[in-house]
Design a protein around this motif. Structure first.
Motif, PDB file in Angstrom:
ATOM      1  N   LEU A  82       0.832  -1.208   0.000  1.00 59.62           N
ATOM      2  CA  LEU A  82       0.000   0.000   0.000  1.00 59.62           C
ATOM      3  C   LEU A  82       0.866   1.257   0.000  1.00 59.62           C
ATOM      4  N   PHE A  83       1.924   1.248   0.827  1.00 62.09           N
ATOM      5  CA  PHE A  83       2.856   2.381   0.826  1.00 62.09           C
ATOM      6  C   PHE A  83       3.471   2.555  -0.562  1.00 62.09           C
ATOM      7  N   GLY A  84       3.898   1.445  -1.161  1.00 66.13           N
ATOM      8  CA  GLY A  84       4.525   1.504  -2.465  1.00 66.13           C
ATOM      9  C   GLY A  84       3.598   2.029  -3.545  1.00 66.13           C
ATOM     10  N   LEU A  85       2.361   1.553  -3.546  1.00 73.21           N
ATOM     11  CA  LEU A  85       1.394   2.032  -4.535  1.00 73.21           C
ATOM     12  C   LEU A  85       1.073   3.508  -4.333  1.00 73.21           C
ATOM     13  N   TYR A  86       1.068   3.934  -3.059  1.00 71.77           N
ATOM     14  CA  TYR A  86       0.829   5.358  -2.774  1.00 71.77           C
ATOM     15  C   TYR A  86       1.934   6.212  -3.390  1.00 71.77           C
ATOM     16  N   TYR A  87       3.192   5.783  -3.205  1.00 70.71           N
ATOM     17  CA  TYR A  87       4.314   6.543  -3.769  1.00 70.71           C
ATOM     18  C   TYR A  87       4.289   6.516  -5.294  1.00 70.71           C
ATOM     19  N   LEU A  88       3.919   5.372  -5.875  1.00 65.73           N
ATOM     20  CA  LEU A  88       3.921   5.244  -7.325  1.00 65.73           C
ATOM     21  C   LEU A  88       2.782   6.004  -7.997  1.00 65.73           C
ATOM     22  N   LEU A  89       1.582   5.866  -7.437  1.00 66.99           N
ATOM     23  CA  LEU A  89       0.388   6.363  -8.123  1.00 66.99           C
ATOM     24  C   LEU A  89      -0.062   7.749  -7.666  1.00 66.99           C
ATOM     25  N   VAL A 189      11.316   4.616  -4.613  1.00 65.77           N
ATOM     26  CA  VAL A 189      10.874   4.180  -3.289  1.00 65.77           C
ATOM     27  C   VAL A 189       9.622   3.317  -3.410  1.00 65.77           C
ATOM     28  N   GLY A 190       8.697   3.720  -4.268  1.00 69.04           N
ATOM     29  CA  GLY A 190       7.479   2.949  -4.470  1.00 69.04           C
ATOM     30  C   GLY A 190       7.770   1.558  -4.998  1.00 69.04           C
ATOM     31  N   ILE A 191       8.658   1.477  -5.989  1.00 67.05           N
ATOM     32  CA  ILE A 191       9.013   0.173  -6.559  1.00 67.05           C
ATOM     33  C   ILE A 191       9.674  -0.719  -5.508  1.00 67.05           C
ATOM     34  N   VAL A 192      10.594  -0.123  -4.718  1.00 68.86           N
ATOM     35  CA  VAL A 192      11.278  -0.891  -3.673  1.00 68.86           C
ATOM     36  C   VAL A 192      10.272  -1.459  -2.679  1.00 68.86           C
ATOM     37  N   MET A 193       9.322  -0.644  -2.249  1.00 68.48           N
ATOM     38  CA  MET A 193       8.342  -1.101  -1.268  1.00 68.48           C
ATOM     39  C   MET A 193       7.411  -2.162  -1.859  1.00 68.48           C
TER      40      MET A 193
END
Length: 210
Positions: A82-89, A189-193
């Motif tokens: 969820l954190f990663g998708l938040y950073y990505l999207l 950061v999003g991809i890493v998470m």
């Protein structure tokens, strides 16, 4: 002195493990400044201290149950996803017009919770501390509080200091920031998470065998 040196060495090993916390501290410091990264580091250190306290007291016998680790892996993986998708999207789009002079500083409590949650919900952190407490109390003979407290305090203190140094170095990059750089950083950061979250979920069944 040997106890403290052993703790510092263990802390250095932990501090330079590359994971979500590492990238979170860097990203937060680059985007929002040193004190924001500092708040994240405090949350990370507190979650480490709580794990140490629980493991040392023997509560780890409950945490060491296979099912608990499996559920924690699933839950932690979902949180990281969820954190990663938040950073990505969302995050990367919000910062497409980044202005370092106008960006708002988040409340320290929110940043503290961010570090606490990302670090505290990782089963690998739990397993690390279970192993570290086991080695400290058996191999090193640090079973008594007089030896255990300096050892674990040295570990947490070392990790905290290195996290602060990461935040300070990242903060120095702010003068060279561009909207494209910030957007790229948030995407990374999003991809890493997402990767770490996906791996936790995929490996959740394996945690019951540790």
């Amino acid at each position: 002195m040997d106890i403290i040196l052993n703790g510092i060495f263990s802390g250095i090993v932990l501090a330079f493990l590359i994971g979500p916390v590492f990238f979170t501290i860097l990203q937060t410091s680059v985007e929002r400044g040193f004190w924001s990264g500092f708040s994240v580091a405090v949350g990370v250190s507190l979650s480490d201290a709580i794990y140490i306290f629980l493991c040392y007291l023997g509560v780890y016998q409950v945490f060491d149950k296979g099912n608990f680790r499996e559920y924690l892996a699933y839950f932690g993986g979902i949180v990281l996803l969820l954190f990663g998708l938040y950073y990505l999207l969302i995050k990367s789009r919000k910062l497409s017009k980044y202005d370092p002079e106008r960006i708002k500083t988040q409340k320290p409590v929110r940043l503290f919770l961010k570090g606490f949650i990302i670090n505290g919900l990782s089963p690998m952190v739990l397993i690390f501390w279970l192993g570290t407490v086991g080695v400290a109390t058996t191999k090193f003979g640090y079973a008594t509080p007089g030896k255990a407290i300096p050892y674990f305090a040295a570990i947490v203190g070392t990790v905290f200091i290195t996290d602060i140094l990461k935040a300070k170095l990242a903060d120095k990059l702010r003068s060279a920031l561009t909207p494209k750089f910030i957007k790229t950083l948030n995407i990374v950061v999003g991809i890493v998470m997402v990767i770490f979250g996906g791996r936790l979920i995929a490996m959740a069944d394996n945690f019951s065998t540790f």
